[in-house]
Design a protein around this motif. Sequence first.
Motif, PDB file in Angstrom:
ATOM      1  N   GLY A  71      30.139  29.127  43.016  1.00 19.72           N
ATOM      2  CA  GLY A  71      30.554  28.089  43.944  1.00 19.72           C
ATOM      3  C   GLY A  71      32.042  28.000  44.165  1.00 19.72           C
ATOM      4  N   ALA A  72      32.825  28.915  43.592  1.00 26.08           N
ATOM      5  CA  ALA A  72      34.282  28.883  43.729  1.00 26.08           C
ATOM      6  C   ALA A  72      34.772  30.148  44.413  1.00 26.08           C
ATOM      7  CB  ALA A  72      34.938  28.729  42.355  1.00 26.08           C
ATOM      8  N   VAL A  73      36.050  30.093  44.828  1.00 28.92           N
ATOM      9  CA  VAL A  73      36.675  31.229  45.504  1.00 28.92           C
ATOM     10  C   VAL A  73      37.552  31.973  44.513  1.00 28.92           C
ATOM     11  CG1 VAL A  73      38.189  31.969  47.363  1.00 28.92           C
ATOM     12  CG2 VAL A  73      36.664  30.019  47.703  1.00 28.92           C
ATOM     13  N   THR A  74      37.310  33.263  44.355  1.00 29.81           N
ATOM     14  CA  THR A  74      38.136  34.123  43.508  1.00 29.81           C
ATOM     15  C   THR A  74      38.724  35.213  44.390  1.00 29.81           C
ATOM     16  OG1 THR A  74      36.729  33.718  41.591  1.00 29.81           O
ATOM     17  CG2 THR A  74      38.170  35.660  41.512  1.00 29.81           C
ATOM     18  N   ALA A  75      40.045  35.362  44.342  1.00 30.51           N
ATOM     19  CA  ALA A  75      40.730  36.359  45.156  1.00 30.51           C
ATOM     20  C   ALA A  75      41.181  37.519  44.286  1.00 30.51           C
ATOM     21  CB  ALA A  75      41.918  35.741  45.869  1.00 30.51           C
ATOM     22  N   ILE A  76      41.066  38.746  44.819  1.00 36.06           N
ATOM     23  CA  ILE A  76      41.545  39.955  44.153  1.00 36.06           C
ATOM     24  C   ILE A  76      42.712  40.475  44.969  1.00 36.06           C
ATOM     25  CG2 ILE A  76      40.915  42.201  43.216  1.00 36.06           C
ATOM     26  CD1 ILE A  76      39.205  39.968  42.119  1.00 36.06           C
ATOM     27  N   VAL A  77      43.910  40.525  44.359  1.00 36.09           N
ATOM     28  CA  VAL A  77      45.096  40.977  45.080  1.00 36.09           C
ATOM     29  C   VAL A  77      45.768  42.085  44.286  1.00 36.09           C
ATOM     30  CG1 VAL A  77      45.428  38.687  46.107  1.00 36.09           C
ATOM     31  CG2 VAL A  77      46.672  39.309  44.018  1.00 36.09           C
ATOM     32  N   GLY A  78      46.652  42.797  44.966  1.00 35.87           N
ATOM     33  CA  GLY A  78      47.390  43.879  44.336  1.00 35.87           C
ATOM     34  C   GLY A  78      47.847  44.864  45.393  1.00 35.87           C
ATOM     35  N   ALA A  79      48.713  45.759  44.994  1.00 31.53           N
ATOM     36  CA  ALA A  79      49.222  46.754  45.935  1.00 31.53           C
ATOM     37  C   ALA A  79      48.113  47.716  46.339  1.00 31.53           C
ATOM     38  CB  ALA A  79      50.379  47.521  45.293  1.00 31.53           C
ATOM     39  N   THR A  80      48.363  48.470  47.384  1.00 33.50           N
ATOM     40  CA  THR A  80      47.406  49.475  47.834  1.00 33.50           C
ATOM     41  C   THR A  80      47.119  50.461  46.704  1.00 33.50           C
ATOM     42  OG1 THR A  80      48.187  49.293  50.110  1.00 33.50           O
ATOM     43  CG2 THR A  80      46.991  51.298  49.517  1.00 33.50           C
ATOM     44  N   GLY A  81      45.832  50.727  46.475  1.00 35.96           N
ATOM     45  CA  GLY A  81      45.441  51.645  45.416  1.00 35.96           C
ATOM     46  C   GLY A  81      45.271  50.983  44.069  1.00 35.96           C
ATOM     47  N   ALA A  82      45.375  49.658  44.022  1.00 37.58           N
ATOM     48  CA  ALA A  82      45.255  48.958  42.740  1.00 37.58           C
ATOM     49  C   ALA A  82      43.817  48.906  42.255  1.00 37.58           C
ATOM     50  CB  ALA A  82      45.828  47.545  42.853  1.00 37.58           C
ATOM     51  N   GLY A  83      42.842  49.060  43.170  1.00 42.75           N
ATOM     52  CA  GLY A  83      41.436  49.029  42.778  1.00 42.75           C
ATOM     53  C   GLY A  83      40.666  47.849  43.337  1.00 42.75           C
ATOM     54  N   LYS A  84      41.246  47.150  44.329  1.00 40.94           N
ATOM     55  CA  LYS A  84      40.608  45.935  44.863  1.00 40.94           C
ATOM     56  C   LYS A  84      39.267  46.253  45.537  1.00 40.94           C
ATOM     57  CE  LYS A  84      44.062  44.968  47.557  1.00 40.94           C
ATOM     58  NZ  LYS A  84      44.848  46.189  47.248  1.00 40.94           N
ATOM     59  N   THR A  85      39.279  47.184  46.479  1.00 39.91           N
ATOM     60  CA  THR A  85      38.046  47.512  47.196  1.00 39.91           C
ATOM     61  C   THR A  85      37.025  48.154  46.262  1.00 39.91           C
ATOM     62  OG1 THR A  85      39.232  47.774  49.286  1.00 39.91           O
ATOM     63  CG2 THR A  85      37.095  48.847  49.109  1.00 39.91           C
ATOM     64  N   THR A  86      37.481  48.872  45.254  1.00 42.00           N
ATOM     65  CA  THR A  86      36.557  49.458  44.278  1.00 42.00           C
ATOM     66  C   THR A  86      35.768  48.362  43.573  1.00 42.00           C
ATOM     67  OG1 THR A  86      37.978  51.386  43.945  1.00 42.00           O
ATOM     68  CG2 THR A  86      36.406  50.872  42.198  1.00 42.00           C
ATOM     69  N   ILE A  87      36.420  47.239  43.282  1.00 42.62           N
ATOM     70  CA  ILE A  87      35.720  46.114  42.652  1.00 42.62           C
ATOM     71  C   ILE A  87      34.598  45.628  43.555  1.00 42.62           C
ATOM     72  CG2 ILE A  87      36.019  43.647  42.151  1.00 42.62           C
ATOM     73  CD1 ILE A  87      38.527  44.351  40.638  1.00 42.62           C
ATOM     74  N   ALA A  88      34.893  45.484  44.857  1.00 44.24           N
ATOM     75  CA  ALA A  88      33.858  45.035  45.797  1.00 44.24           C
ATOM     76  C   ALA A  88      32.710  46.038  45.854  1.00 44.24           C
ATOM     77  CB  ALA A  88      34.465  44.832  47.179  1.00 44.24           C
ATOM     78  N   ARG A  89      33.025  47.327  45.840  1.00 43.57           N
ATOM     79  CA  ARG A  89      31.978  48.345  45.919  1.00 43.57           C
ATOM     80  C   ARG A  89      31.142  48.402  44.646  1.00 43.57           C
ATOM     81  NH1 ARG A  89      35.556  53.133  48.888  1.00 43.57           N
ATOM     82  NH2 ARG A  89      35.524  52.183  50.981  1.00 43.57           N
ATOM     83  N   LEU A  90      31.774  48.200  43.506  1.00 43.47           N
ATOM     84  CA  LEU A  90      31.013  48.167  42.264  1.00 43.47           C
ATOM     85  C   LEU A  90      30.098  46.953  42.231  1.00 43.47           C
ATOM     86  CD1 LEU A  90      33.712  49.238  39.645  1.00 43.47           C
ATOM     87  CD2 LEU A  90      31.727  50.559  40.371  1.00 43.47           C
ATOM     88  N   LEU A  91      30.579  45.818  42.760  1.00 40.37           N
ATOM     89  CA  LEU A  91      29.739  44.623  42.795  1.00 40.37           C
ATOM     90  C   LEU A  91      28.517  44.842  43.671  1.00 40.37           C
ATOM     91  CD1 LEU A  91      29.267  41.675  42.032  1.00 40.37           C
ATOM     92  CD2 LEU A  91      30.672  41.007  43.995  1.00 40.37           C
ATOM     93  N   ALA A  92      28.681  45.592  44.778  1.00 40.62           N
ATOM     94  CA  ALA A  92      27.543  45.913  45.641  1.00 40.62           C
ATOM     95  C   ALA A  92      26.704  47.055  45.066  1.00 40.62           C
ATOM     96  CB  ALA A  92      28.036  46.285  47.030  1.00 40.62           C
ATOM     97  N   ARG A  93      27.084  47.543  43.914  1.00 38.09           N
ATOM     98  CA  ARG A  93      26.441  48.646  43.199  1.00 38.09           C
ATOM     99  C   ARG A  93      26.375  49.920  44.019  1.00 38.09           C
ATOM    100  NH1 ARG A  93      20.827  49.811  40.079  1.00 38.09           N
ATOM    101  NH2 ARG A  93      21.773  51.112  38.493  1.00 38.09           N
ATOM    102  N   GLU A  94      27.502  50.239  44.656  1.00 39.19           N
ATOM    103  CA  GLU A  94      27.611  51.556  45.263  1.00 39.19           C
ATOM    104  C   GLU A  94      27.742  52.618  44.179  1.00 39.19           C
ATOM    105  OE1 GLU A  94      30.553  51.884  48.271  1.00 39.19           O
ATOM    106  OE2 GLU A  94      29.857  50.120  49.388  1.00 39.19           O
ATOM    107  N   TRP A  95      28.301  52.248  43.063  1.00 40.20           N
ATOM    108  CA  TRP A  95      28.357  53.078  41.863  1.00 40.20           C
ATOM    109  C   TRP A  95      28.049  52.183  40.671  1.00 40.20           C
ATOM    110  CZ3 TRP A  95      32.487  53.367  45.401  1.00 40.20           C
ATOM    111  CH2 TRP A  95      32.666  54.601  46.046  1.00 40.20           C
TER     112      TRP A  95
END
Length: 598
Positions: free
Chosen positions: A366-390
């Motif tokens: 029920g809360a908002v969690t933001a993932i930030v960091g420079a390009t290549g830090a792994g932000k989108t990878t976290i989203a893809r792992l959550l969707a179980r792409e890997w």
Amino acid sequence: MKAIRQLLRVAGEEGPAIRRAILWRLAENLCLVLPMAMIFAALLPVLDPARQRLPEWLSGPLAPLWIGLLLLVAYLGQGFCANRAADLGYGAGYRLTARLRARLVDHLARLPVGYLRGRDTGDVTAVLMQDVTAIEIMPGLLLPRFVAAATLPLLGIAAAFAVEPMAGLVLSGALALALLILAACQRMLRGASERRSAAMAKLNGRLLEFVRGIQVVRAFNLATGRLREMDAALAAARDSGRDITMRFVVPASAAPVALALGTGLLLALVSERLVAGSLSAAGALLLLLVAVRLFAPLAEAVDFSAMVRQMEVAIDRVDAILAVPLMAAPNDASLPPDATIRFEDVVFGYGATPVLRGVSFTAEAGAVTAIVGATGAGKTTIARLLAREWDPEAGRITIGGVDLRDLPAARIAELIGVVSQSIVHFSLSLRDNLRIGRPDATEAEMRDALRAARCEDLLARLPEGLDTVLQNAGAALSGGERQRLALARLFLKDSPIVVLDEATSSLDVENERLVQEALAELTRGRTVLVIAHRLWTVRGAAKIVVLEHGTLREQGSHEALRAGGGAYAQLWAALRQAPGWRRIDSDAPPLLLPGAAG
């Protein structure tokens, strides 16, 4: 032969039909032999009247009638058998390829999405279309040639041995030499066929890339460079075809030469035996008929050997995709008790390149969690792992305390809705595109979802309303309209977790306002994970997780992290020093999320 074994292995349900087609082809070939036998029998009294005694019905006054009837039966039988074999063979080929494509699509749909991200789209397309088509032609077109090539020469050699053993040996030697040449030809074609498949896959990829990127190509005047790459792919495809031809022509020409050599030796043998009186005229005629007629199917089959080799390579490429292991698919479809997301010491990398190193954080329900960091830090990878792409290489990811690996893919899809810059629609009606979110949605629910996603104006403009087909996957819609339609789909889906991956970064001001209003409604009461580059859009998040080179550096609220003087504070300071910050970015609102600052 290997090709037929491979075909029957992948045929599945079509295996019995293909086997029946083979039997009908054998019957057809026997019908082909019968006219030759009748002609031979009819000529026996003429060739050797003193020694040959035929049955009354073949030597009496009605003999021409009986012979004519038998020939008619043979030709009608040949036509019937050929028709049955063609129906079975071609039908099995078409059904086989339809099922095989469906099986491949189903398998691809259940593979880790990361597998597809790492593979050339043109290569996958080539397997689905080009390689499967190479298999399709085998049961109907190629199988008859090889059945005839396998049966008629053997029948002829058996007859030759019965008449003159030496003639049988000569024909056997010629056949063995031709088969050895053909086997060598097949080995030489193996590598060339693989290179041909790879070249065609690359060409498909370049063509798809050019068509998808045509706007960028024209906008930046890149046509010359892109065309050079396509020309190179076309040249490689041309050269691979030429390579197959050159590797095939010489051996394929040698096989008929071997058969011709055997026929020449047989003629010399027949002449010598006739002169010596050890071979009757009837026996000589039989051997000549065998040499002239029964080796013809083998010579014809040589012409198709390159296609057979390509079919074998195609089956290997299909097998390679089907051999890729699916992700574990547990049967427990129960819902987790809540939508809390936890990353626990997650380690992951693309091949040898590490991306996440022991990342741990909690995104509260029920809360908002933001993932930030420079390009290549792994932000989108976290989203893809959550969707179980890997799956993580180490550690685990849980929803409500349940490991993602213990949840079926369908359940994960129900739990998580993703909003990103890359929007995918299909060339279907608006109604069908919306129902991807929930197939049983009513029209009233779809209209409510469109209103919630701020799509009333778009719906009013569509000529057929919900039945309007989005031609070319909605290419005529603006980026904001495509984004809002995707949000309407998520409203219908009603998933408890929403992942926002730079959902508004490429929109104009008006569309961004509409999308933000829709997002504020969509995310209310849900667990929200925001992947963001523009820090001001996540100022109101309950928690901000800061990544640096795949490592979690710090986490906390916007105010606490800025006051802490760590990595987030440095990112914020760098943002405020960027050109245009004072003029534009300082006035930009945060993403309209629950608890966000206005």
